[in-house]
Design a protein around this motif. Structure first.
Motif, mmCIF file in Angstrom:
data_model
loop_
_atom_site.group_PDB
_atom_site.id
_atom_site.type_symbol
_atom_site.label_atom_id
_atom_site.label_comp_id
_atom_site.label_asym_id
_atom_site.label_seq_id
_atom_site.Cartn_x
_atom_site.Cartn_y
_atom_site.Cartn_z
ATOM 1 N N MET A 153 -10.547 18.598 -0.979
ATOM 2 C CA MET A 153 -10.084 17.392 -0.856
ATOM 3 C C MET A 153 -8.708 17.204 -1.410
ATOM 4 S SD MET A 153 -11.517 13.883 -2.438
ATOM 5 C CE MET A 153 -12.882 13.811 -1.578
ATOM 6 N N ASN A 154 -7.683 17.013 -0.557
ATOM 7 C CA ASN A 154 -6.286 16.825 -1.070
ATOM 8 C C ASN A 154 -6.046 15.505 -1.134
ATOM 9 O OD1 ASN A 154 -6.101 19.629 -0.238
ATOM 10 N ND2 ASN A 154 -5.324 19.255 1.795
ATOM 11 N N TYR A 189 -14.924 14.965 -8.295
ATOM 12 C CA TYR A 189 -13.914 15.518 -9.404
ATOM 13 C C TYR A 189 -13.513 16.670 -9.093
ATOM 14 C CZ TYR A 189 -17.004 19.354 -10.906
ATOM 15 O OH TYR A 189 -17.710 20.694 -10.895
ATOM 16 N N GLN A 190 -12.280 16.852 -9.806
ATOM 17 C CA GLN A 190 -11.491 18.068 -9.414
ATOM 18 C C GLN A 190 -11.046 18.545 -10.854
ATOM 19 O OE1 GLN A 190 -8.809 17.611 -6.133
ATOM 20 N NE2 GLN A 190 -10.418 18.050 -4.661
ATOM 21 N N ILE A 191 -10.655 19.742 -10.969
ATOM 22 C CA ILE A 191 -9.867 20.534 -12.018
ATOM 23 C C ILE A 191 -8.564 20.879 -11.421
ATOM 24 C CG2 ILE A 191 -9.763 22.263 -13.847
ATOM 25 C CD1 ILE A 191 -12.818 22.110 -13.857
ATOM 26 N N THR A 192 -7.650 20.606 -11.991
ATOM 27 C CA THR A 192 -6.096 21.001 -11.569
ATOM 28 C C THR A 192 -5.275 21.477 -12.745
ATOM 29 O OG1 THR A 192 -5.291 18.761 -11.831
ATOM 30 C CG2 THR A 192 -6.153 19.067 -9.745
ATOM 31 N N ILE A 209 3.526 12.516 -6.449
ATOM 32 C CA ILE A 209 3.673 14.107 -6.267
ATOM 33 C C ILE A 209 2.075 14.472 -5.912
ATOM 34 C CG2 ILE A 209 5.169 14.231 -8.087
ATOM 35 C CD1 ILE A 209 3.002 15.100 -10.160
ATOM 36 N N THR A 210 2.324 15.652 -5.033
ATOM 37 C CA THR A 210 1.078 16.414 -4.621
ATOM 38 C C THR A 210 0.646 17.319 -5.772
ATOM 39 O OG1 THR A 210 1.937 16.486 -2.308
ATOM 40 C CG2 THR A 210 0.209 18.011 -2.967
ATOM 41 N N VAL A 211 -0.720 16.932 -6.167
ATOM 42 C CA VAL A 211 -1.610 17.546 -7.080
ATOM 43 C C VAL A 211 -2.276 18.770 -6.677
ATOM 44 C CG1 VAL A 211 -1.077 15.477 -8.743
ATOM 45 C CG2 VAL A 211 -3.351 15.740 -7.548
ATOM 46 N N ARG A 212 -2.834 18.628 -5.699
ATOM 47 C CA ARG A 212 -3.646 19.632 -5.109
ATOM 48 C C ARG A 212 -3.459 19.948 -3.568
ATOM 49 N NH1 ARG A 212 -8.335 22.094 -6.987
ATOM 50 N NH2 ARG A 212 -9.907 22.816 -5.178
ATOM 51 N N THR A 213 -3.541 21.229 -3.136
ATOM 52 C CA THR A 213 -3.379 21.428 -1.785
ATOM 53 C C THR A 213 -4.605 22.517 -1.563
ATOM 54 O OG1 THR A 213 -1.667 23.129 -2.006
ATOM 55 C CG2 THR A 213 -1.012 20.872 -1.412
#
Length: 339
Positions: free
Chosen positions: A1-2, A63-66, A334-338
């Motif tokens: 998921m972006n 949830y995501q870990i970045t 800002i893009t935090v995940r791709t």
């Protein structure tokens, strides 16, 4: 998921909430983030929220870990992110603020009914007590419906397991104030306090003791006092609150019983139009690392402390900061995940 993070819209002692946009759909969501090594409570909240599915509970999006430079950290940090439904009208406290400081009776009835529908599901179907029901933890969704949020203090209803009490002192039931137990009956007391908050536009005990949690807890837990009922309430409303604010937890009505109280079934559902516009502190108390949660993270639980130590712990609280605006055009995003 972006997804793309927007400006911060709420900040607590260990977690921060940002508005964000899903790149594939353009949907706006709320992202609650914390440094991974301080995300125990956030992970606990995510686990509980992921098990719930109700139109009266804020939606879980994952949830995501970045790895990112975030929260004034010098360099990249590992960040735990809880993704949630975004509530465009903010909390009940926001609704009151935008509508003259209080909420009209028709909407109070509607919101109270929806809170109780959420609690009926959470209590009976899922075996969970929320433990921090209050106006700032109930959000108003896209269609004007009330949704329970912030399950960071929630616990499974397991009487044989003793856990420290959590929540906000002004909304705590007598048994919670005394540190005895906390369960679904305590949520019902908090519903009564939340109704008072909606009607008056201020928290219960909003007077000389409003900023003194120790005094509030003493009055509730040991002097046997209840919040003052607004004189503007109808007799039906006062009777409803009487069922919520029984000092003996066993005598309080359940969510299912309250849903059949005349106060909630005799009013129409048509209410004045909500004031629209972006609310920058939604979700509100989703990051409000309030007294008890902060105490548990950074200090010994007052439940386990000597009485004198409890007073010291109770007098300590974190802060909550909200930014007033954010750039909807995306210049600050800002893009935090791709992938």
């Amino acid at each position: 998921m972006n997804w793309t993070r927007g400006k911060i819209i709420g900040r607590g002692s260990t977690a921060t909430v940002s508005a964000a946009t899903l790149q594939e759909s353009g949907e706006t969501i709320a992202v609650k983030s914390a440094d991974f090594h301080r995300s125990e409570f956030l992970q606990r909240e995510a686990k509980i929220l992921s098990s719930l599915n109700s139109p009266h509970v804020i939606g879980y999006r994952g949830y995501q870990i970045t790895k990112e430079s975030f929260n004034n950290y010098n360099g990249e940090a590992t960040t735990y992110n809880l993704l949630m439904e975004y509530a465009p009208y903010g909390s009940l406290a926001d609704v009151a603020s935008k509508n003259g400081g209080s909420i009209d009776e028709t909407r109070v009835v509607k919101y109270t009914r929806q809170i109780l529908l959420g609690l009926e599901y959470v209590h009976n179907s899922m075996g969970i007590a929320h433990c921090d029901i209050k106006g700032s933890n109930v959000l108003v969704g896209e269609n004007g419906e009330a949704k329970i949020a912030d399950f960071g203090c929630a616990k499974r209803i397991e009487p044989e397991i003793t856990e420290p009490v959590r929540g906000t002192p002004a909304f705590m039931a007598p048994e919670v104030a005394r540190g005895e137990r906390q369960g679904k009956e305590s949520d019902i007391w908090a519903v009564g306090c939340t109704v008072i908050e909606m009607v008056t536009g201020s928290t219960p005990w909003s007077g000389a003791d409003s900023n003194d949690p120790v005094s509030v807890l003493y009055r509730v837990g040991y002097l046997g006092e209840s919040p003052e009922l607004p004189c503007s309430l109808t007799e039906q409303a006062k009777d409803f609150l009487g069922k919520c604010l029984k000092k003996d937890a066993k005598e309080r009505w359940t969510a299912s019983q309250l849903l059949n109280h005349p106060f909630l079934i005799t009013k129409p559902d048509n209410e004045p139009e909500l004031v629209t516009g972006l609310v920058t502190n939604s979700p509100t108390s989703v990051t409000d690392q309030m007294l008890w949660r902060s105490v548990e993270e950074d200090r010994p639980s007052w439940w386990e402390c000597h009485e004198d130590e409890r007073i010291g712990v109770l007098s300590w609280t974190g802060q909550f900061v909200v930014e007033s605006t954010w750039d909807t055009d995306g210049a600050d995003w800002i893009t935090v995940r791709t992938e």
